[in-house]
Design an enzyme around this catalytic site. Structure first.
Site, mmCIF file in Angstrom:
data_model
loop_
_atom_site.group_PDB
_atom_site.id
_atom_site.type_symbol
_atom_site.label_atom_id
_atom_site.label_comp_id
_atom_site.label_asym_id
_atom_site.label_seq_id
_atom_site.Cartn_x
_atom_site.Cartn_y
_atom_site.Cartn_z
ATOM 1 N N LYS A 40 32.401 134.314 -41.342
ATOM 2 C CA LYS A 40 32.760 135.443 -42.201
ATOM 3 C C LYS A 40 34.110 135.187 -42.878
ATOM 4 C CE LYS A 40 32.111 139.595 -40.451
ATOM 5 N NZ LYS A 40 31.150 140.523 -41.046
ATOM 6 N N ARG A 110 36.710 143.208 -37.763
ATOM 7 C CA ARG A 110 35.373 142.664 -37.475
ATOM 8 C C ARG A 110 35.441 141.299 -36.823
ATOM 9 N NH1 ARG A 110 31.313 143.803 -41.968
ATOM 10 N NH2 ARG A 110 31.906 145.840 -42.718
ATOM 11 N N GLY A 119 25.085 141.315 -34.791
ATOM 12 C CA GLY A 119 25.131 142.498 -33.935
ATOM 13 C C GLY A 119 25.588 142.248 -32.510
ATOM 14 N N MET A 121 28.557 141.124 -31.362
ATOM 15 C CA MET A 121 29.955 141.473 -31.045
ATOM 16 C C MET A 121 30.320 142.775 -31.746
ATOM 17 S SD MET A 121 31.823 137.825 -31.012
ATOM 18 C CE MET A 121 31.072 137.211 -32.482
ATOM 19 N N ARG A 354 27.081 134.715 -46.565
ATOM 20 C CA ARG A 354 26.881 133.611 -45.619
ATOM 21 C C ARG A 354 25.480 133.077 -45.840
ATOM 22 N NH1 ARG A 354 26.645 137.425 -40.226
ATOM 23 N NH2 ARG A 354 24.829 138.595 -40.878
ATOM 24 N N HIS A 472 18.606 145.240 -37.035
ATOM 25 C CA HIS A 472 18.805 144.240 -35.998
ATOM 26 C C HIS A 472 17.496 143.551 -35.594
ATOM 27 C CE1 HIS A 472 20.418 142.354 -32.486
ATOM 28 N NE2 HIS A 472 19.395 142.840 -31.811
ATOM 29 N N ARG A 593 -0.629 107.536 -21.184
ATOM 30 C CA ARG A 593 -0.609 107.546 -19.714
ATOM 31 C C ARG A 593 -2.036 107.355 -19.242
ATOM 32 N NH1 ARG A 593 3.401 111.907 -20.826
ATOM 33 N NH2 ARG A 593 5.277 111.577 -19.587
ATOM 34 N N ARG A 649 0.411 102.351 -20.901
ATOM 35 C CA ARG A 649 1.118 102.116 -19.643
ATOM 36 C C ARG A 649 0.120 101.945 -18.506
ATOM 37 N NH1 ARG A 649 4.886 106.860 -17.447
ATOM 38 N NH2 ARG A 649 2.873 107.747 -16.870
ATOM 39 N N GLU A 784 13.409 103.249 -16.677
ATOM 40 C CA GLU A 784 13.482 104.634 -16.209
ATOM 41 C C GLU A 784 14.113 104.757 -14.830
ATOM 42 O OE1 GLU A 784 9.516 106.317 -15.960
ATOM 43 O OE2 GLU A 784 8.647 104.389 -15.441
ATOM 44 N N SER A 803 10.860 100.818 -23.205
ATOM 45 C CA SER A 803 10.722 102.221 -23.588
ATOM 46 C C SER A 803 11.438 103.030 -22.511
ATOM 47 C CB SER A 803 9.251 102.598 -23.676
ATOM 48 O OG SER A 803 9.161 103.966 -24.014
ATOM 49 N N GLY A 805 12.203 105.823 -20.191
ATOM 50 C CA GLY A 805 11.504 106.961 -19.599
ATOM 51 C C GLY A 805 12.575 107.933 -19.116
ATOM 52 N N THR A 806 13.000 108.778 -20.025
ATOM 53 C CA THR A 806 14.169 109.610 -19.699
ATOM 54 C C THR A 806 13.841 110.745 -18.730
ATOM 55 O OG1 THR A 806 13.734 110.672 -21.799
ATOM 56 C CG2 THR A 806 15.553 109.091 -21.741
ATOM 57 N N ASN A 807 12.562 110.984 -18.477
ATOM 58 C CA ASN A 807 12.244 111.993 -17.455
ATOM 59 C C ASN A 807 12.661 111.454 -16.086
ATOM 60 O OD1 ASN A 807 10.950 113.292 -19.555
ATOM 61 N ND2 ASN A 807 8.925 112.563 -18.988
ATOM 62 N N ASP A 808 12.144 110.271 -15.763
ATOM 63 C CA ASP A 808 12.516 109.687 -14.471
ATOM 64 C C ASP A 808 13.978 109.271 -14.464
ATOM 65 O OD1 ASP A 808 10.441 109.681 -12.481
ATOM 66 O OD2 ASP A 808 9.257 108.544 -13.930
ATOM 67 N N CYS A 870 10.233 107.526 -24.489
ATOM 68 C CA CYS A 870 8.993 108.290 -24.400
ATOM 69 C C CYS A 870 9.080 109.434 -23.409
ATOM 70 C CB CYS A 870 7.824 107.357 -24.071
ATOM 71 S SG CYS A 870 8.001 106.566 -22.470
ATOM 72 N N TYR A 890 12.535 103.710 -32.091
ATOM 73 C CA TYR A 890 11.676 104.865 -32.353
ATOM 74 C C TYR A 890 11.814 105.900 -31.231
ATOM 75 C CZ TYR A 890 8.468 102.999 -28.816
ATOM 76 O OH TYR A 890 7.937 102.550 -27.647
HETATM 77 C C1 PEP Z 1 9.456 109.256 -18.053
HETATM 78 O O1 PEP Z 1 9.712 109.104 -16.865
HETATM 79 O O2 PEP Z 1 10.306 109.597 -18.898
HETATM 80 C C2 PEP Z 1 8.096 109.074 -18.539
HETATM 81 C C3 PEP Z 1 7.823 109.171 -19.834
HETATM 82 O O3 PEP Z 1 7.118 108.854 -17.627
HETATM 83 P P1 PEP Z 1 6.458 110.009 -16.736
HETATM 84 O O4 PEP Z 1 6.890 111.308 -17.299
HETATM 85 O O5 PEP Z 1 5.001 109.802 -16.853
HETATM 86 O O6 PEP Z 1 7.004 109.699 -15.392
HETATM 87 MG MG MG Z 2 8.319 108.002 -15.624
#
Ligand code: PEP
Ligand code: MG
Length: 916
Positions: A40, A110, A119, A121, A354, A472, A593, A649, A784, A803, A805-808, A870, A890
């Site tokens: 603002k 304000r 709305g 604050m 704005r 609102h 998978r 995989r 991973e 690749s 594996g950011t989950n594990d 992935c 990628y």
């Molecule tokens: C991971 O671990 O990021 C992954 C893609 O494999 P999964 O989720 O199947 O363990």
């Molecule tokens: Mg995994």
């Protein structure tokens, strides 16, 4: 950040600047200073510099908010003095003095953070009035009614916001005076009546706060300023920031500005608007106003305002000027503007401009229209659309046939498009509670207030009885992409009785209701929804020619593709998922998978036979049965990817996931035994139970899974590689291009990968010989587990691609179980130990550092190493920025996230450099 460089570039002897003036065509700040002045404040400064009619004022910077909290709710004297100097400057610019009995200066106070938080604050208007100044205001304006109406509004707002007295206490007094005088509307009260209201309000304030209502305007200003700072930490503002990922530490600025009055009579008014329709994106001047009113009356949804085009009839000159100014603002900012204005005695003032919040639908329409109008380039247009908002375009709508069958109960203002259907709840808390029980709810309210935000967030849609398109509920609904209807005036809501009436129909809590946020129609029934227009085109049931929005969506994403550097692949396991992903623009599969195929019809018994086999020969028999099934699956997936790379995989999860639960088997065995059924069935169950017990693991996620399965049962890797490569050969023989990439999961030792790669290469040689063709294929690994990142240079000697594996990797870097973290992550977030769920958005500092290490070490060994991601983070906007920065090749995301990923990758390329 700009504030840091600013601090450095100033001579240390000069005091730091905390207050920024704007007025009379000149401002200390400008549009680039949002960090310091908030949205603002920066907008007011920019409009002032552009010579627009903006009432003068000053902005207390966001830094002061942080100081206020650091100093435990105190403002240092030096800053107080700086503010006082600016008050004097403002008095001079305004030609009026705070508290004067001749010509009193009134100001608004304000909030205004860097990101708009509609709305959430607090705001105080008409500050500066006291028992003397109100007489001065009357004298100057020759309008006693107006003066006392302003005073009562001020006491009410200040009483509520600063002294924390519930609104009801004032409403009650107001209603009593209205009743005693037989007044229907607020505007029916004359000066005398309003004097009585003021008296009653002051008594209420004293009774509730234990002190006289503050009469010193300078004192009022300090108190109001502090209250605005306090409102930064109110529950709803915190919740809002949590939902929109706005950090707490940025603080809010406070804008103090000379009041102009929309409530001096019928030649005055106030309104809000947008330069384009924020729900549909249509190029139309859009907004609403109220005659003889102040700003909060419009936004609060108390009176239903008039559409802005009617202003042309009432005050043609002011309307024309408003159109000119706002068109200019849109061109200047190259974005849709959301503005506030006040007309005081036919003179127009701009109070805010704005960038306008809009639905995902509107964002795409506006961005493509802007390019067609040559207002922006395609590159600029891409940045006008929030990648996340594209999801709204994929949301379902109603089947027109089904929808037509049900009579319309009422119609409201179509505030935010989309189909909503669910069970009625009347409070935000109920919405949350019911949703937690797995129900889908529609939140039905008389009007929504900012406190309802948690309920709005979980509801399928929001329906209100009062309010206009900029109330609102409408603003927040649009921003969340929630279908919303406001001002459905035939809806009479009895919140306490948990029911509503529409004509002669009664709707109780839990009844089904549906509405269409684009047409505004409400129906008392459950109505099945149908896929969005875009999904229909993508899945081939609607021609692209027939869908304007699809064509715009496609145009925008095609522009995005030109600017992004990251490749976009999909996580898809089956041919139909691959097909959808390709249609959404994925070019390649980053993760297939294979074990998901084991759950296909009739396959589980074969998989179980493979697992139960206690010798290699039996296991191979079962695998031979699986081979043709997997080969067909792979063939289908390859085909749907039209020659793009497909990463498949090998088996990853612990084997017991494919077997019945141990407890269930024990019950079955006990049942058969007590029933005396001692035959083959019992023996089989017992054998199964025995094997399940053998396979039991204390920590399956850290147990016999991933590459460890392929090492202990090489025949599984053999069968899977054979299925992949035979399918690839078949496609190649059919003259189709195919790029198979075989990926080994959970590798931490280079020797693990070498072992598996040897098997794959051996099988490949056999298959190519048998088939008489050769297919180019790659063997790579998932990175991973932390050891994989640390020894990435070694692993890259074998791996042709990585690749992540950011989950594990998140699970193992934090030591947080993926399956159990839900129990405590919320508490971590509440306690501010974590800003975000690290499984949803990459933790750049920890897990991200692991990825960066893997990238650097892997590329050291193999400079052309293909690098992907992935894990679920591949579809998350903030994570995509990070992956772009560390130089991945990628990202791979689930099919429905592909459009978001394409746009986010372009945003990343246009805003951050690789290696930054
Ligand atoms: C991971 O671990 O990021 C992954 C893609 O494999 P999964 O989720 O199947 O363990
Ligand atoms: Mg995994």
């Amino acid at each position: 950040m700009s504030k840091k460089t600013k601090a450095k570039s100033k001579p240390s002897s000069k005091a730091r600047k905390y207050v920024y003036f704007f007025g009379a065509g000149k401002a200390d700040g400008n549009r680039t200073m949002k960090d310091l002045l908030g949205g603002k404040g920066a907008g007011l400064a920019e409009m002032t510099n552009a010579g627009l009619p903006v009432p003068p004022g000053f902005t207390i910077s966001t830094e002061v908010c942080n100081i206020y909290y650091k100093e435990k709710a105190k403002i240092p004297a030096a800053i107080d003095r700086e503010i006082e100097e600016h008050v004097k400057k403002l008095e001079k610019a305004a030609g009026a003095t705070l508290g004067s009995t001749e010509n009193p200066l009134l100001v608004s106070v304000r909030s205004g953070a860097k990101f708009s938080m509609p709305g959430m604050m607090d705001t105080i208007l008409n500050l500066g009035l006291n028992d003397d100044a109100v007489e001065g205001l009357k004298r100057r304006t020759q309008n006693g009614r107006f003066a006392f109406d302003s005073y009562r509004r001020f006491i009410q707002m200040f009483g509520n916001v600063v002294l924390e007295i519930p609104k009801d206490a004032f409403e009650h007094e107001f209603e009593a005076v209205k009743k005693a005088r037989g007044a229907k509307l607020d505007t029916d009260l004359d000066e005398q009546a309003l004097r009585e209201v003021v008296d009653r309000y002051k008594k209420t304030a004293k009774a509730k706060s234990g002190r006289d209502f503050p009469q010193d305007p300078h004192q009022q200003l300090k108190m109001a300023r502090d209250a605005v700072f306090r409102s930064w930490m109110n529950a709803r503002a915190i919740e809002y920031r949590r939902i929109y990922d706005i950090p707490d530490h940025i603080g809010t600025a406070v804008n103090v500005q000379m009041m102009v009055f929309g409530n001096t009579g019928d030649r005055s008014g106030t309104g809000v608007g947008f330069t384009r329709n924020p729900a549909t994106g249509a190029k139309e001047f859009y907004g609403e106003f109220l005659i003889n009113a102040q700003g909060e009356d419009v936004v609060a949804g108390i009176r239903t305002p008039q559409p802005i085009r009617e202003l042309e009839q009432v005050m043609p000159k002011a309307y024309k000027q408003l159109r000119e100014i706002t068109t200019r603002l849109e061109r200047h900012y190259k974005d849709v503007q959301d503005f506030e204005f006040t007309i005081q005695d036919e003179k127009l003032f701009m109070l805010q401009t704005r960038s306008g919040k809009r639905t995902g639908y509107a964002a795409v329409v506006i961005a493509t229209d802007f390019v067609a109008e040559k207002l922006v380039t395609p590159k600029e247009a891409i940045l006008l659309v929030d990648p996340e908002s594209l999801n709204q375009l994929l949301a379902p709508g109603f089947d027109p046939g089904e929808w037509k069958k049900i009579p319309t109960a009422t119609t409201g203002l179509p505030a935010s498009p989309g189909a909503a259907s669910g069970q009625v709840v009347f409070t935000a808390d109920e919405a949350v509670a019911w949703t937690q029980q797995g129900k889908q709810v529609v939140l039905v309210r008389r009007e929504t207030v900012p406190d309802d935000i948690h309920g709005m967030f979980v509801a399928q849609g929001i329906l209100t009885a009062t309010g206009g398109m900029t109330s609102h509920a409408a603003v927040v609904g649009r921003q969340m992409g929630k279908p919303s209807i406001v001002g459905a005036a035939r809806l009479e809501i009895d919140e306490a009785g948990r029911k509503a009436r529409v004509g002669d129909q009664v709707v109780k809590e839990g009844d089904y209701i549906s509405f269409d946020g684009l047409s505004g129609e409400v129906k008392i029934a459950q109505v099945a929804s149908k896929p969005s227009e875009i999904l229909q085109v993508v899945s081939g049931t609607l021609s692209a020619k027939k869908s304007d929005i699809y064509r715009r969506f496609d145009t925008l994403l095609t522009w995005a593709d030109k600017f992004r550097r990251l490749g976009i692949r999909a996580n898809a396991d089956l041919p139909d998922q691959a097909k959808l992903a390709y249609a959404f623009g994925a070019r390649g599969i980053g993760l297939c998978r294979t074990e998901h195929m084991f759950f296909g019809e009739g396959r589980i018994p074969i998989v179980q036979r493979m697992i139960l086999a206690d010798n290699e020969a039996d296991r191979r028999k079962a695998l031979d049965e699986l081979l043709p099934l997997q080969r067909d699956d792979f063939y289908g997936v390859f085909k749907e990817m039209h020659g793009e790379a497909v990463t498949i995989r090998t088996i990853d999860p612990p084997l017991h996931e494919f077997l019945p639960k141990r407890e269930d088997l024990m019950v079955d065995v006990a049942r058969l035994e007590t029933a005396g059924k001692l035959g083959k069935a019992l023996d089989e169950k017992k054998a199964l139970l025995h094997r399940v017990e053998q396979l039991h693991e204390f920590n399956p996620m850290l147990g016999h899974r991933g590459v460890r399965l392929g090492i202990t049962y090489p025949e599984i890797t053999e069968m899977q590689s054979r299925a992949i490569l035979e399918a690839a050969c078949r496609l190649q023989k059919e003259g189709r291009k195919v790029i198979p990439e075989i990926m080994i999961p959970l590798v931490g030792l280079v020797k693990e990968l070498r072992d598996q790669k040897t098997i794959v290469d051996r099988v490949a040689a056999d298959v190519f010989k048998e088939q008489g063709v050769k297919v180019k294929y790659l063997v790579g690994t998932m990175i991973e587990i932390p050891r994989g990142c640390i020894t990435a240079d070694e692993i890259a000697t074998e791996a042709q691609f990585f690749s992540f594996g950011t989950n594990d990797l998140t699970q193992l870097t934090y030591g947080f179980s993926r399956d159990d973290a839900g129990k405590f992550l919320k508490v971590y977030q509440d306690k501010k130990m974590l800003d975000r769920d690290p499984f949803a958005s990459i933790d750049t500092v920890g897990v991200g550092a692991m990825v960066a290490m893997g990238v650097e070490r892997g590329r050291k060994t193999r400079p052309d190493l293909k690098l992907g991601i992935c894990g679920e983070h591949g579809g998350d906007t903030a994570s995509i920025h990070f992956f772009h920065k560390v130089g991945l090749t990628y990202v791979s995301a689930s099919p429905y996230r592909i459009p978001v990923a394409r746009l986010a990758a372009a945003h990343a390329a246009l805003s951050v450099k690789v290696g930054d």
